[in-house]
Design an enzyme around this catalytic site. Sequence first.
Site, short mmCIF file in Angstrom:
data_model
loop_
_atom_site.label_atom_id
_atom_site.label_comp_id
_atom_site.label_asym_id
_atom_site.label_seq_id
_atom_site.Cartn_x
_atom_site.Cartn_y
_atom_site.Cartn_z
N LYS A 53 0.84 -1.21 0.00
CA LYS A 53 0.00 0.00 0.00
C LYS A 53 0.87 1.25 0.00
CE LYS A 53 -3.72 -2.43 2.33
NZ LYS A 53 -4.23 -2.87 3.63
N GLN A 97 -3.92 -1.95 10.04
CA GLN A 97 -3.83 -3.30 9.48
C GLN A 97 -4.32 -4.32 10.50
OE1 GLN A 97 -2.91 -4.03 6.27
NE2 GLN A 97 -3.44 -6.15 6.75
N ASP A 120 -10.59 2.93 4.90
CA ASP A 120 -11.05 1.54 4.74
C ASP A 120 -12.58 1.45 4.79
OD1 ASP A 120 -9.29 -0.49 4.16
OD2 ASP A 120 -8.60 -0.75 6.23
#
Length: 285
Positions: A53, A97, A120
Amino acid sequence: MVAKILDGKQIAKDYRAGLQEQVETLKSQGYTPKLSVILVGNDGASQSYVNAKKKAAEKIGMISEIVHLDESTSEEEVLNELNRLNEDDSVSGILVQVPLPEQVSEQKVLESINPDKDVDGFHPINIGKLYIDEQTFVPCTPLGIMEILNHADMDIEGKDAVILGRSHIVGQPVSKLLLQKNASVTILHSKTKDMHQHLKNAYIIVSAVGRPGLVTKDDVKEGAVVVDVGNTPDENGKLKGDVEYEDVKEIAGAITPVPGGVGPMTITMVLNNTLIAEKMRRGIK
Ligand code: NAP
């Protein structure tokens, strides 16, 4: 019939080129989007996801940082780090994460992200907005799936769509996005009785289970569009989808490969959402 291959790598490359142009425009106005990723611990797969990412963000001109915390970091320390990023005006978007170590509540952390930086789309406020059709951050894999479907040369409206899997990160949000496009949506899960019957009627199939070989050519209607989200490593570490790709591509109208289908689009949509976050807070359309 041989299916059109929905090449996620190529679709992602083209999409990222468009994002890069927008980043350049923003930079010329004095704003550089920044993606901050919190990683707790040393899980190998998580490390490679966050590195991918970061690299992708930097490649299109964004700034990206990984805030790497030790495996033994307490929940309070993770929340403190998160609050620092929430308040840091240079940060446009934040990802945490998962999985997190057991001493850190995933739910508590995700609920503590500033919803305006939640790229997200996992914060309850953003999930709620999606379900009442308000503009919001939509989870990245479902967004990527919809972009892939845009390349399938078909009109979604009025079509029967069947989703395998009802997770909060893939199955449920993608069902909502398909509903917004006026598909008739059915969600299947581990308790579904006659999976085959549902699949056989579907014009669009999205499989997000994580069981290689689950969807066979006997399940698929001639000409159906098949999106395989499954991503399961085999004994040699090779990624396998849920769909028997070689057989199904002989009868489907369009199909995504694994790897090289949905995966590259997920990261692309992280970048997309980070750009949106930066534009939103600067009041730029
Ligand atoms: P998850 O949270 O484990 O959910 C799996 C879903 O599949 C559950 O709803 C489960 O039903 C359902 N299921 C299990 N067995 C089934 C069966 N035999 N028939 C029908 N449904 C069944 O998984 P996830 O996080 O959504 O991920 C799903 C897959 O997508 C995984 O392989 C993951 O690695 C992959 N993935 C890929 C990307 C990408 O970017 N490429 C992103 C996210 C996920 P119940 O609810 O009844 O348990």
